[in-house]
Motif scaffolding. Structure first.
Motif, mmCIF file in Angstrom:
data_model
loop_
_atom_site.group_PDB
_atom_site.id
_atom_site.type_symbol
_atom_site.label_atom_id
_atom_site.label_comp_id
_atom_site.label_asym_id
_atom_site.label_seq_id
_atom_site.Cartn_x
_atom_site.Cartn_y
_atom_site.Cartn_z
ATOM 1 N N ARG A 140 -6.739 2.708 -3.672
ATOM 2 C CA ARG A 140 -8.139 2.883 -4.068
ATOM 3 C C ARG A 140 -8.269 3.901 -5.201
ATOM 4 O O ARG A 140 -9.089 3.730 -6.122
ATOM 5 C CB ARG A 140 -8.965 3.337 -2.867
ATOM 6 N N LEU A 141 -7.451 4.961 -5.142
ATOM 7 C CA LEU A 141 -7.460 5.947 -6.208
ATOM 8 C C LEU A 141 -7.051 5.325 -7.540
ATOM 9 O O LEU A 141 -7.695 5.546 -8.575
ATOM 10 C CB LEU A 141 -6.523 7.105 -5.862
ATOM 11 N N LEU A 142 -5.998 4.518 -7.518
ATOM 12 C CA LEU A 142 -5.521 3.909 -8.750
ATOM 13 C C LEU A 142 -6.484 2.862 -9.287
ATOM 14 O O LEU A 142 -6.559 2.632 -10.496
ATOM 15 C CB LEU A 142 -4.143 3.274 -8.518
ATOM 16 N N GLU A 143 -7.212 2.199 -8.388
ATOM 17 C CA GLU A 143 -8.210 1.238 -8.849
ATOM 18 C C GLU A 143 -9.286 1.932 -9.677
ATOM 19 O O GLU A 143 -9.830 1.355 -10.623
ATOM 20 C CB GLU A 143 -8.849 0.528 -7.644
ATOM 21 N N GLY A 144 -9.596 3.181 -9.297
ATOM 22 C CA GLY A 144 -10.576 3.929 -10.074
ATOM 23 C C GLY A 144 -10.015 4.464 -11.376
ATOM 24 O O GLY A 144 -10.753 4.648 -12.352
ATOM 25 N N LEU A 145 -8.706 4.713 -11.416
ATOM 26 C CA LEU A 145 -8.078 5.243 -12.629
ATOM 27 C C LEU A 145 -7.624 4.092 -13.523
ATOM 28 O O LEU A 145 -6.434 3.853 -13.713
ATOM 29 C CB LEU A 145 -6.892 6.142 -12.262
ATOM 30 N N THR A 146 -8.571 3.367 -14.083
ATOM 31 C CA THR A 146 -8.239 2.283 -14.996
ATOM 32 C C THR A 146 -7.750 2.850 -16.328
ATOM 33 O O THR A 146 -7.988 4.035 -16.642
ATOM 34 C CB THR A 146 -9.463 1.393 -15.234
ATOM 35 N N LEU A 147 -7.084 2.007 -17.096
ATOM 36 C CA LEU A 147 -6.592 2.447 -18.396
ATOM 37 C C LEU A 147 -7.747 2.924 -19.278
ATOM 38 O O LEU A 147 -7.631 3.941 -19.980
ATOM 39 C CB LEU A 147 -5.844 1.301 -19.081
ATOM 40 N N GLU A 148 -8.870 2.223 -19.224
ATOM 41 C CA GLU A 148 -9.999 2.586 -20.071
ATOM 42 C C GLU A 148 -10.551 3.969 -19.711
ATOM 43 O O GLU A 148 -10.888 4.767 -20.603
ATOM 44 C CB GLU A 148 -11.098 1.528 -19.942
ATOM 45 N N ARG A 149 -10.636 4.267 -18.410
ATOM 46 C CA ARG A 149 -11.137 5.579 -18.002
ATOM 47 C C ARG A 149 -10.161 6.687 -18.375
ATOM 48 O O ARG A 149 -10.570 7.784 -18.782
ATOM 49 C CB ARG A 149 -11.406 5.586 -16.501
ATOM 50 N N ILE A 150 -8.868 6.410 -18.223
ATOM 51 C CA ILE A 150 -7.874 7.406 -18.610
ATOM 52 C C ILE A 150 -7.933 7.665 -20.110
ATOM 53 O O ILE A 150 -7.881 8.815 -20.563
ATOM 54 C CB ILE A 150 -6.460 6.942 -18.190
ATOM 55 N N VAL B 223 -2.426 18.300 -26.918
ATOM 56 C CA VAL B 223 -1.189 17.851 -26.265
ATOM 57 C C VAL B 223 -1.497 17.197 -24.921
ATOM 58 O O VAL B 223 -0.963 16.132 -24.585
ATOM 59 C CB VAL B 223 -0.212 19.027 -26.092
ATOM 60 N N ALA B 224 -2.388 17.817 -24.132
ATOM 61 C CA ALA B 224 -2.740 17.256 -22.824
ATOM 62 C C ALA B 224 -3.397 15.890 -22.977
ATOM 63 O O ALA B 224 -3.105 14.953 -22.225
ATOM 64 C CB ALA B 224 -3.658 18.212 -22.069
ATOM 65 N N GLY B 225 -4.293 15.761 -23.952
ATOM 66 C CA GLY B 225 -4.940 14.465 -24.171
ATOM 67 C C GLY B 225 -3.948 13.399 -24.600
ATOM 68 O O GLY B 225 -4.003 12.248 -24.142
ATOM 69 N N GLY C 45 -1.380 6.886 -19.298
ATOM 70 C CA GLY C 45 -2.248 5.766 -18.936
ATOM 71 C C GLY C 45 -1.635 4.432 -19.321
ATOM 72 O O GLY C 45 -1.666 3.473 -18.541
ATOM 73 N N PHE C 46 -1.072 4.358 -20.525
ATOM 74 C CA PHE C 46 -0.429 3.107 -20.943
ATOM 75 C C PHE C 46 0.805 2.805 -20.088
ATOM 76 O O PHE C 46 1.033 1.651 -19.694
ATOM 77 C CB PHE C 46 -0.037 3.195 -22.419
ATOM 78 N N LEU C 47 1.613 3.836 -19.788
ATOM 79 C CA LEU C 47 2.797 3.615 -18.973
ATOM 80 C C LEU C 47 2.414 3.150 -17.566
ATOM 81 O O LEU C 47 3.040 2.245 -17.004
ATOM 82 C CB LEU C 47 3.629 4.892 -18.893
ATOM 83 N N SER C 48 1.375 3.761 -16.995
ATOM 84 C CA SER C 48 0.920 3.351 -15.671
ATOM 85 C C SER C 48 0.451 1.909 -15.681
ATOM 86 O O SER C 48 0.718 1.140 -14.749
ATOM 87 C CB SER C 48 -0.201 4.274 -15.201
ATOM 88 N N SER C 49 -0.236 1.505 -16.747
ATOM 89 C CA SER C 49 -0.714 0.125 -16.830
ATOM 90 C C SER C 49 0.438 -0.859 -16.988
ATOM 91 O O SER C 49 0.369 -1.994 -16.520
ATOM 92 C CB SER C 49 -1.692 -0.015 -17.997
#
Length: 405
Positions: free
Chosen positions: A308-318, A365-367, A374-378
């Motif tokens: 459920r956490l990952l569903e909220g962390l979409t690539l677009e939101r990241i 750097v953090a951004g 985000g891309f790697l997770s996707s």
């Protein structure tokens, strides 16, 4: 008995155990005869060259040849070949008492799906376990196992254990080395299997040669396995600690230096805080990506909360969060450049300007790290199997276009 189903398979991995194999088989067969349990003794031979296979067959045991070397490979092949509903496994070095398996069988009959032996509760004979195993290795690794995975077992690496064969096969165990024992308990716990523990004894093995176990090498393999199967403790919790520390310290130092007694915390500490924020954020990203990868490819069971956490962390939101951070960093950087220009691009000696530039670099750097994570997770979320829209004939050069009926 042929291929008739049995209640119990007593499984022993074997690699050149000619000195002790016969007595282990005799004890196991004696237990079956005394208890009346319908069972077999199965030897998973890992390429013995000392006549162990012939000894096993001569004493009435069934032998399965396992060409792939490794403790886990031998046990995995033995479990697959077992005819019993339950399996009790143990080393063939005569350190475990195969004539006293009543507690294991009773617990299995009660419905427990994995029954671990506990040597510390049952009794460890003098000389049976090296002191660094008894007082350092086993206690430390067992503590970490209980901490990471909340397992009930207190003797994490006891080699004598019983289990429901179908339940353990359903875990998809993969390792081929000594860490197979850890994988079994970890996955059983994470999958919600009913795990119990019973006392068992350990005595010095009866071999004249050194054991196959190598303390530091195999200890590291077990520790490495525990860490790799727990992204929370390897990445997430250390990352959160670093991030929180960096934000608190950096926030306190952003307005100016802080004095505690005779010690003054200033720009150097602010740099450390910035590094903690960057490393902490990256570690948290690794934790989320590692957990997604491990659950997706079956290394560890899926978690509804994590999914459920990952569903909220979409690539677009990241990406949106990353762009906000990079925007803040760019704005602070432009302000710093304007301050530098106002000084005719001379030395920047103002601590407030330096703080702004450090904040800018940290945010940039953090951004950037967040965007790449985000891309790697996707990428790890790409479906494993896609239905092909075009068949090979459809894309052959010169092939006529197929029309819908």
């Amino acid at each position: 008995m042929g291929d008739a189903p049995l209640e119990l398979t007593i499984l022993m991995p074997c690699l050149n155990e000619a000195e002790t194999l016969a007595v282990c088989i005799e004890k196991a067969q004696g237990y079956l005869a005394r208890s009346g349990v319908s069972g077999e003794v199965l030897i998973a031979d890992n390429g013995s060259t000392d006549g162990s296979q012939e000894i096993a067959r001569a004493h009435g045991a069934r032998v399965v040849d396992v060409p792939v070397r490794g403790y886990g490979a031998a046990l995995g092949a033995g479990i697959a070949a077992a005819r019993g509903r339950f399996v009790i496994m143990g080393d063939a070095d005569d350190s475990y008492d195969f004539s006293a398996l009543d507690a294991f069988v009773a617990a299995l009959r009660q419905g427990h799906q994995l029954v671990m032996g506990n040597r510390f509760r049952g009794g460890i004979a003098p000389g049976a376990m090296p002191w660094h195993h008894k007082y350092i290795g086993n206690p430390v690794l067992s503590f970490l196992g209980k901490l990471f995975f909340r397992t009930k077992a207190s003797d994490f690496h006891c080699g004598l254990r019983g289990f429901d064969r179908d339940a353990i096969q359903g875990l998809g165990l993969r390792t081929t080395g000594m860490e197979f024992a850890s994988e079994m308990l970890v996955k059983a716990t994470l999958s919600g299997l009913d795990v119990a523990e019973v006392p068992t004894t350990l005595k010095p093995d009866g071999r004249s040669r050194p054991p196959h176990l190598r303390s530091f090498r195999d200890g590291w393999r077990h520790l490495r396995f525990l860490l790799l199967f727990s992204p929370r403790w390897l990445f997430l919790y250390p990352g959160l600690a670093l991030l929180i520390f960096g934000l608190i310290v950096g926030g306190a130092l952003l307005p100016g230096p802080v004095r505690i007694g005779r010690v003054v915390f200033d720009l150097h500490t602010f740099v450390v805080a910035a590094m903690c924020v960057i490393v902490g954020l990256q570690s948290i990203s690794f934790g989320l990506i590692g957990r997604r990868f491990a659950s997706r490819y079956g290394f560890i069971p899926r978690s509804e909360k994590f999914d459920r956490l990952l569903e909220g962390l979409t690539l677009e939101r990241i990406l949106l969060m990353a762009l906000v951070l990079m925007g803040i960093g760019a704005a602070a950087m432009l302000w710093g450049l304007s301050e530098w220009a106002a000084r005719d691009f001379g030395p920047l000696e103002s601590p407030y300007t330096l703080r702004a530039l450090l904040l800018a670099m940290t945010a940039l750097v953090a951004g950037f790290q967040l965007m790449l994570s985000g891309f790697l997770s996707s990428m790890t979320n790409i479906p494993l199997r896609e239905g092909r829209i075009l068949a090979p004939d459809d894309i052959r050069p010169g092939a006529p276009e197929k029309k819908s009926p």
